[in-house]
Design a protein around this motif. Structure first.
Motif, PDB file in Angstrom:
ATOM      1  N   SER A  17      35.249  39.178  38.204  1.00  0.00           N
ATOM      2  CA  SER A  17      35.989  40.448  38.213  1.00  0.00           C
ATOM      3  C   SER A  17      37.416  40.175  37.750  1.00  0.00           C
ATOM      4  N   ASP A  18      38.144  41.227  37.458  1.00  0.00           N
ATOM      5  CA  ASP A  18      39.527  41.056  37.006  1.00  0.00           C
ATOM      6  C   ASP A  18      40.372  40.325  38.049  1.00  0.00           C
ATOM      7  N   ASP A  19      40.211  40.679  39.319  1.00  0.00           N
ATOM      8  CA  ASP A  19      40.982  40.009  40.375  1.00  0.00           C
ATOM      9  C   ASP A  19      40.588  38.538  40.498  1.00  0.00           C
ATOM     10  N   GLU A  20      39.311  38.255  40.353  1.00  0.00           N
ATOM     11  CA  GLU A  20      38.848  36.857  40.405  1.00  0.00           C
ATOM     12  C   GLU A  20      39.395  36.072  39.218  1.00  0.00           C
ATOM     13  N   LYS A  21      39.464  36.705  38.060  1.00  0.00           N
ATOM     14  CA  LYS A  21      40.031  36.032  36.884  1.00  0.00           C
ATOM     15  C   LYS A  21      41.485  35.670  37.119  1.00  0.00           C
TER      16      LYS A  21
END
Length: 56
Positions: A17-21
């Motif tokens: 996900s964007d936050d994980e990236k």
């Protein structure tokens, strides 16, 4: 980071996900400048401000 290891990491990065990236990019150690640049090519442009904040 070794090439094979980086290729595995890059696949995980692409599926994250964007936050994980943001977390992966800002906390992973041992990447070369070129590897960081390659990850940025797969990073959503609308989240660059959040990435910049995480890197401070």
């Amino acid at each position: 980071m070794k090439i094979v290891e980086f290729e595995m990491f890059k696949r995980k990065f692409a599926d994250a996900s964007d936050d994980e990236k943001i977390t992966m990019y800002s906390t992973t150690e041992g990447l070369t400048k070129d590897q960081y640049m390659e990850l940025l090519r797969n990073f959503p442009l609308n989240k660059l401000n959040e990435l910049e904040e995480a890197l401070k």
